[in-house]
Design an enzyme around this catalytic site. Structure first.
Site, PDB file in Angstrom:
ATOM      1  N   ARG A 171       0.859  -1.199   0.000  1.00  0.00           N
ATOM      2  CA  ARG A 171       0.000   0.000   0.000  1.00  0.00           C
ATOM      3  C   ARG A 171       0.890   1.243   0.000  1.00  0.00           C
ATOM      4  O   ARG A 171       1.233   1.795   1.045  1.00  0.00           O
ATOM      5  CB  ARG A 171      -0.913  -0.021   1.224  1.00  0.00           C
ATOM      6  CG  ARG A 171      -1.768   1.215   1.422  1.00  0.00           C
ATOM      7  CD  ARG A 171      -2.880   1.356   0.420  1.00  0.00           C
ATOM      8  NE  ARG A 171      -3.835   0.253   0.499  1.00  0.00           N
ATOM      9  CZ  ARG A 171      -4.658  -0.087  -0.515  1.00  0.00           C
ATOM     10  NH1 ARG A 171      -4.656   0.590  -1.643  1.00  0.00           N
ATOM     11  NH2 ARG A 171      -5.475  -1.116  -0.390  1.00  0.00           N
ATOM     12  N   GLN A 174      -8.297  -7.957  -8.344  1.00  0.00           N
ATOM     13  CA  GLN A 174      -8.278  -6.534  -8.698  1.00  0.00           C
ATOM     14  C   GLN A 174      -6.839  -6.104  -9.014  1.00  0.00           C
ATOM     15  O   GLN A 174      -5.907  -6.430  -8.282  1.00  0.00           O
ATOM     16  CB  GLN A 174      -8.826  -5.732  -7.509  1.00  0.00           C
ATOM     17  CG  GLN A 174      -8.375  -4.299  -7.440  1.00  0.00           C
ATOM     18  CD  GLN A 174      -9.485  -3.308  -7.167  1.00  0.00           C
ATOM     19  OE1 GLN A 174     -10.598  -3.455  -7.644  1.00  0.00           O
ATOM     20  NE2 GLN A 174      -9.197  -2.282  -6.397  1.00  0.00           N
ATOM     21  N   ARG A 203       1.598  -6.784  -9.258  1.00  0.00           N
ATOM     22  CA  ARG A 203       1.957  -6.173  -7.972  1.00  0.00           C
ATOM     23  C   ARG A 203       2.046  -7.204  -6.848  1.00  0.00           C
ATOM     24  O   ARG A 203       2.479  -6.868  -5.751  1.00  0.00           O
ATOM     25  CB  ARG A 203       0.965  -5.063  -7.602  1.00  0.00           C
ATOM     26  CG  ARG A 203      -0.455  -5.538  -7.358  1.00  0.00           C
ATOM     27  CD  ARG A 203      -1.359  -4.408  -6.903  1.00  0.00           C
ATOM     28  NE  ARG A 203      -2.712  -4.862  -6.623  1.00  0.00           N
ATOM     29  CZ  ARG A 203      -3.604  -4.171  -5.949  1.00  0.00           C
ATOM     30  NH1 ARG A 203      -3.288  -2.976  -5.464  1.00  0.00           N
ATOM     31  NH2 ARG A 203      -4.813  -4.641  -5.737  1.00  0.00           N
ATOM     32  N   HIS A 212       0.776   2.905 -10.447  1.00  0.00           N
ATOM     33  CA  HIS A 212      -0.126   3.407  -9.392  1.00  0.00           C
ATOM     34  C   HIS A 212       0.671   4.225  -8.361  1.00  0.00           C
ATOM     35  O   HIS A 212       0.870   3.798  -7.217  1.00  0.00           O
ATOM     36  CB  HIS A 212      -0.791   2.198  -8.742  1.00  0.00           C
ATOM     37  CG  HIS A 212      -2.017   2.501  -7.933  1.00  0.00           C
ATOM     38  ND1 HIS A 212      -2.048   3.446  -6.952  1.00  0.00           N
ATOM     39  CD2 HIS A 212      -3.258   1.962  -7.990  1.00  0.00           C
ATOM     40  CE1 HIS A 212      -3.268   3.464  -6.420  1.00  0.00           C
ATOM     41  NE2 HIS A 212      -4.012   2.580  -7.031  1.00  0.00           N
ATOM     42  N   ASP A 244     -11.833   9.550  -7.327  1.00  0.00           N
ATOM     43  CA  ASP A 244     -11.381   8.347  -8.042  1.00  0.00           C
ATOM     44  C   ASP A 244     -11.799   8.517  -9.502  1.00  0.00           C
ATOM     45  O   ASP A 244     -12.905   8.171  -9.896  1.00  0.00           O
ATOM     46  CB  ASP A 244     -12.029   7.106  -7.403  1.00  0.00           C
ATOM     47  CG  ASP A 244     -11.394   5.813  -7.911  1.00  0.00           C
ATOM     48  OD1 ASP A 244     -10.514   5.875  -8.792  1.00  0.00           O
ATOM     49  OD2 ASP A 244     -11.794   4.738  -7.408  1.00  0.00           O
ATOM     50  N   GLU A 278      -1.768   8.425 -11.362  1.00  0.00           N
ATOM     51  CA  GLU A 278      -1.401   7.108 -11.878  1.00  0.00           C
ATOM     52  C   GLU A 278      -1.426   7.109 -13.405  1.00  0.00           C
ATOM     53  O   GLU A 278      -2.482   7.231 -14.013  1.00  0.00           O
ATOM     54  CB  GLU A 278      -2.390   6.076 -11.332  1.00  0.00           C
ATOM     55  CG  GLU A 278      -2.600   6.201  -9.823  1.00  0.00           C
ATOM     56  CD  GLU A 278      -3.868   5.502  -9.331  1.00  0.00           C
ATOM     57  OE1 GLU A 278      -4.376   4.604 -10.017  1.00  0.00           O
ATOM     58  OE2 GLU A 278      -4.357   5.873  -8.246  1.00  0.00           O
TER      59      GLU A 278
HETATM   60  O1  LIG Z   1      -7.093  -1.073  -2.899  1.00  0.00           O
HETATM   61  P1  LIG Z   1      -6.399  -1.252  -4.219  1.00  0.00           P
HETATM   62  O2  LIG Z   1      -6.766  -2.544  -4.898  1.00  0.00           O
HETATM   63  O3  LIG Z   1      -4.924  -1.074  -4.086  1.00  0.00           O
HETATM   64  O4  LIG Z   1      -6.918  -0.091  -5.173  1.00  0.00           O
HETATM   65  C1  LIG Z   1      -6.732   1.241  -4.827  1.00  0.00           C
HETATM   66  C2  LIG Z   1      -7.360   2.156  -5.869  1.00  0.00           C
HETATM   67  O5  LIG Z   1      -6.688   1.981  -7.092  1.00  0.00           O
HETATM   68  C3  LIG Z   1      -7.080   2.860  -8.159  1.00  0.00           C
HETATM   69  O6  LIG Z   1      -6.701   4.158  -7.898  1.00  0.00           O
HETATM   70  C4  LIG Z   1      -8.560   2.754  -8.429  1.00  0.00           C
HETATM   71  O7  LIG Z   1      -8.991   3.756  -9.325  1.00  0.00           O
HETATM   72  C5  LIG Z   1      -9.357   2.836  -7.155  1.00  0.00           C
HETATM   73  O8  LIG Z   1     -10.705   2.544  -7.450  1.00  0.00           O
HETATM   74  C6  LIG Z   1      -8.833   1.872  -6.108  1.00  0.00           C
HETATM   75  O9  LIG Z   1      -9.572   2.022  -4.926  1.00  0.00           O
END
Ligand SMILES: O=P(O)(O)OC[C@H]1O[C@H](O)[C@H](O)[C@@H](O)[C@@H]1O
Length: 373
Positions: free
Chosen positions: A127, A151, A156, A239, A284, A347
């Site tokens: 993070r 996601q 990563r 990111h 966002d 990002e």
């Molecule tokens: O919590 P993560 O999977 O690291 O994602 C963190 C963030 O990443 C990006 O910025 C997306 O646009 C967000 O929608 C998401 O919340």
């Protein structure tokens, strides 16, 4: 120029050499690459040739080389963490887990935000810093080749390998000085993935991620190669969590009149009206069709001074993200709760639609972040 080969080139590189040179670069990267910014290691015949071993500085006669007496960048490798420093004091740290850049220091100050609660043990994506999003951004769509991936994909949360460092001496800003740069290369290929990820995304691919530190910039560039017979689609995003003193004191510039998808408003489409965006709530947004060479600037609201300026190559989308109070509290690895005030994610990516790579093709893109210090 000096090169240090830190490990024997792996299968990733060997396969790339087989097809090297003849590949066509698809649409998104049909930009002229500035050698100083985004020259990727796989295109560097010295770094990956067997002869690179004979170029190790330790074997080099001391009388040879104009720059031999200049202080050189230093490199340390410990516990799967690579740290490189320039003689001028700037440094960068990269965890092999995710090839995540976790620190970038200039002028003695940290430029990247990393959560105090970030997992640094390889149990979760880190993070903070610069996690690399590939091959899908956000939750994967249903009925798509990525649909069973987590996601933001697997880059990563995979263990990358360190391919080596190269450094170069470039003319400095003062005519009588020389600036050193150091480039670190990391590789990830299909065979290095966990069984779970290999099953979820069964394509033969090769990634080379280059992290280049100069006296005033940090550059990250990714090359994606299709090393199999089947086409594949991908999205990519760097990111980047930038460290800031206070979210109320910054503005994001360079977005005016651009279309964005607001993920906090059911992914509806809007047009940015502000020349200097203030972040006052959860934000966002995916800004689209940005000219890569036009910088996105994070500026001080007080005196309009640029704190960070980000240019890209081959990356036309920019996500602006801040979780704000409630989301920050809801993330177990985000802390302290108030730290949302100390970060802004800008990002650079290619996430609207998909890049398609045919067999043997390669794509590349990257960002260059210039810091005020
Ligand atoms: O919590 P993560 O999977 O690291 O994602 C963190 C963030 O990443 C990006 O910025 C997306 O646009 C967000 O929608 C998401 O919340």
């Amino acid at each position: 120029m000096s090169y240090t080969q830190c490990r024997s080139p792996g299968a990733l590189v060997a396969r790339q050499n087989k097809t090297g040179g003849a590949d066509k670069i698809p649409r998104a990267s049909n930009v002229k690459h500035q050698a100083s910014l985004f020259s990727l290691s796989t295109f560097n015949p010295i770094l990956f040739s067997p002869f690179s071993y004979t170029m190790d500085r330790s074997n080099k006669p001391s009388a040879i080389g104009v720059g031999a007496s200049l202080p050189q960048p230093t490199l340390s490798i410990k516990d799967n963490i690579i740290e490189a420093s320039l003689p001028t004091g700037q440094s960068v740290t990269v965890h092999l887990y995710g090839a995540t850049v976790t620190s970038w220091k200039t002028g003695g100050q940290e430029q990247l935000f990393v959560s105090e609660k970030a997992h640094l043990d390889g149990s979760k994506p880190i993070r903070g810093g610069i996690p690399l999003v590939f091959p899908v951004f956000g939750p994967p769509p249903q009925n798509h080749a990525t649909s069973t991936l987590p996601q933001h994909g697997f880059a990563r949360n995979s263990n990358w390998e360190f391919l080596g460092k190269s450094s170069s001496e470039a003319p400095g800003r003062d005519s009588d000085q020389t600036d050193l740069t150091v480039k670190l290369d990391f590789g990830l290929s299909h065979s290095m993935l966990t069984d779970e990820f290999r099953a979820a995304w069964p394509y033969e691919f090769g990634l080379v991620y280059s992290v280049t530190l100069t006296t005033d910039t940090l550059e990250t560039a990714l090359q994606v190669r299709n090393e199999g017979q089947q086409n594949f689609d991908f999205q990519v995003l760097m990111h980047t969590y930038l460290s800031i003193a206070d979210i109320s004191d910054i503005r994001v510039k360079g977005l005016e009149s651009k279309t964005y998808i607001d993920k906090t408003l059911q992914a509806t489409s809007h047009t940015e009206s502000s020349p200097a965006l203030a972040i006052t709530q959860e934000t966002d947004r995916v800004y689209q069709q940005l000219a890569p060479a036009v910088p996105i600037v994070v500026a001080s609201a007080k005196d309009d001074q640029s704190l960070f300026s980000i240019t890209r190559e081959g990356l036309t989308d920019v996500v602006v993200w801040n979780p704000w109070i409630e989301k920050a509290k809801g993330m177990a690895d985000f802390g302290p709760d108030e730290a949302y005030k100390n970060m802004i994610c800008v990002e650079a990516g290619s996430v609207s639609g998909w890049q398609t790579l045919e067999a043997g093709e390669a794509w590349e893109g990257g960002q260059s972040i210039k810091s005020r210090l």
